[in-house]
Design an enzyme around this catalytic site. Structure first.
Site, PDB file in Angstrom:
ATOM      1  N   ASP A 137     -26.963  55.760 116.248  1.00 12.37           N
ATOM      2  CA  ASP A 137     -26.259  54.578 116.714  1.00 12.37           C
ATOM      3  C   ASP A 137     -26.309  53.635 115.666  1.00 12.37           C
ATOM      4  OD1 ASP A 137     -25.337  51.942 117.993  1.00 12.37           O
ATOM      5  OD2 ASP A 137     -25.886  52.790 119.815  1.00 12.37           O
ATOM      6  N   LYS A 141     -23.328  45.109 114.886  1.00 16.51           N
ATOM      7  CA  LYS A 141     -23.374  43.664 114.859  1.00 16.51           C
ATOM      8  C   LYS A 141     -24.827  43.429 114.253  1.00 16.51           C
ATOM      9  CE  LYS A 141     -20.468  42.965 119.068  1.00 16.51           C
ATOM     10  NZ  LYS A 141     -20.622  42.522 120.392  1.00 16.51           N
ATOM     11  N   ASP A 173     -21.480  58.280 109.391  1.00 15.39           N
ATOM     12  CA  ASP A 173     -20.015  58.146 108.963  1.00 15.39           C
ATOM     13  C   ASP A 173     -19.917  56.707 108.768  1.00 15.39           C
ATOM     14  OD1 ASP A 173     -20.374  58.203 111.850  1.00 15.39           O
ATOM     15  OD2 ASP A 173     -18.423  57.600 111.897  1.00 15.39           O
ATOM     16  N   THR A 211     -20.942  68.616 114.134  1.00 16.89           N
ATOM     17  CA  THR A 211     -21.129  68.247 115.504  1.00 16.89           C
ATOM     18  C   THR A 211     -20.057  67.838 115.902  1.00 16.89           C
ATOM     19  OG1 THR A 211     -21.789  65.950 114.948  1.00 16.89           O
ATOM     20  CG2 THR A 211     -23.490  67.491 114.562  1.00 16.89           C
ATOM     21  N   ARG A 212     -19.748  67.508 117.334  1.00 15.10           N
ATOM     22  CA  ARG A 212     -18.814  66.861 117.752  1.00 15.10           C
ATOM     23  C   ARG A 212     -18.666  65.498 117.538  1.00 15.10           C
ATOM     24  NH1 ARG A 212     -18.817  67.315 124.312  1.00 15.10           N
ATOM     25  NH2 ARG A 212     -20.943  66.711 123.951  1.00 15.10           N
ATOM     26  N   TYR A 213     -19.590  64.760 117.403  1.00 20.98           N
ATOM     27  CA  TYR A 213     -19.467  63.392 116.879  1.00 20.98           C
ATOM     28  C   TYR A 213     -18.933  63.247 115.586  1.00 20.98           C
ATOM     29  CZ  TYR A 213     -20.424  58.587 115.872  1.00 20.98           C
ATOM     30  OH  TYR A 213     -20.032  57.191 115.679  1.00 20.98           O
TER      31      TYR A 213
END
Length: 233
Positions: A137, A141, A173, A211-213
C-alpha cells in the site's frame, strides 16, 4: 493485533481487512488452512527456522503482503527445498491462497494473517534468506506516509532477521514510493542496492510470474520498478 508502534504511528501498515463475503467453499478452505498452515506466534520460534516446515527445506524466505498469492505459490511450487512464510492481512487474499492449497497442498508454506511486524519481531536473528515486499500500500497522502511499510524502524527489523548477504526485494508501480525506498535504504546504511544500470530495476526478477495487481498497473500505464537490496553489514 497491530503492534504498539503501529498504533502510535496512526494505524497499521495495511488498509482494509475484508472485501466481498467469502463463499462457502472459501470459508471451509480458510478454516481448514488455518489448522494446516497457520504460523503460531504464541510459542517461541524454533532455534532452526527450517523445522517449521514438514518439508526438508534448506532456507526460509518471507513475503509480506502476498495479495492473491500468485508469486508466493509459484515460488513454493518451483522451489520445494525453500520454506516460505507468507503474510497477508486481507482475508479475501488469504482465503484465495488457502483455496489453492486445498487443491494442491504444499509442505513448504506457512501463513500468517495479521501485521507483518509481528512476524518480524518473532523471528530469530539472522534466520531469513530473503524478504519480499511487492506492491505494498503506497499510502499516497503525505499525512499517511508514516504508515508505509518501508521505514527506518522496519528496515532495522529486516536487517536483524536477514542472514548476512540476504536479499530484500521491493516492487512497486508508484514512483514516489520507489524513490522513498531507495532513500530509506541508503539512509539505513545496511543494504546495498544491486543495480548497475536501468535494466537492473526495469526488468522483473528472474522467474517472475507476475501478479494481478501488476497487470492492472500496466494496463493503466504505470511502470513497475523491481529493486533488489543485499544485507551488506
Amino acid at each position: 493485533m497491530a503492534s504498539d508502534e503501529n498504533q502510535l504511528a496512526g494505524g497499521a501498515f495495511f488498509g482494509r481487512r475484508r472485501g466481498r463475503p467469502l463463499r462457502q467453499h472459501q470459508e471451509q478452505s480458510y478454516e481448514a488452512g488455518q489448522k494446516a498452515y497457520w504460523l503460531d506466534l504464541s510459542t517461541a520460534p524454533p532455534s532452526r527456522l527450517t523445522t517449521l516446515f514438514p518439508a526438508d527445506v534448506q532456507e526460509v524466505r518471507l513475503e509480506i503482503g502476498f495479495g492473491g498469492g500468485e508469486h508466493l505459490l509459484h515460488r513454493a511450487i518451483e522451489n520445494p527445498s525453500i520454506g516460505y512464510i507468507g503474510v497477508e492481512p486481507f482475508i479475501n487474499g488469504m482465503a484465495k491462497v488457502m483455496a489453492a492449497l486445498a487443491l494442491r497442498p504444499l509442505n513448504n508454506v506457512r501463513l500468517y494473517g495479521e501485521d507483518g511486524v509481528n512476524v518480524l519481531d518473532w523471528l530469530p536473528t539472522a534466520s531469513l534468506a530473503g524478504i519480499d515486499l511487492f506492491y505494498p500500500d503506497p499510502w499516497p497522502k503525505k499525512k499517511h506516509w508514516k504508515r508505509r511499510f518501508v521505514s527506518q524502524t522496519n528496515l532495522a527489523r529486516f536487517h536483524r532477521v536477514l542472514v548476512p548477504g540476504g536479499m530484500f526485494r521491493f516492487a512497486s508501480d508508484i514512483e514516489h514510493y520507489v524513490n522513498w525506498t531507495l532513500l530509506e535504504c541508503a539512509d539505513h546504511g545496511g543494504f546495498e542496492w544491486l543495480a548497475d544500470n536501468a535494466d537492473d530495476w526495469r526488468k522483473p526478477y528472474e522467474g517472475w510470474p507476475g501478479t494481478r495487481y501488476e497487470a492492472k498497473a500496466l494496463r493503466e500505464g504505470r511502470v513497475p520498478a523491481y529493486l533488489r537490496f543485499r544485507r551488506s553489514t
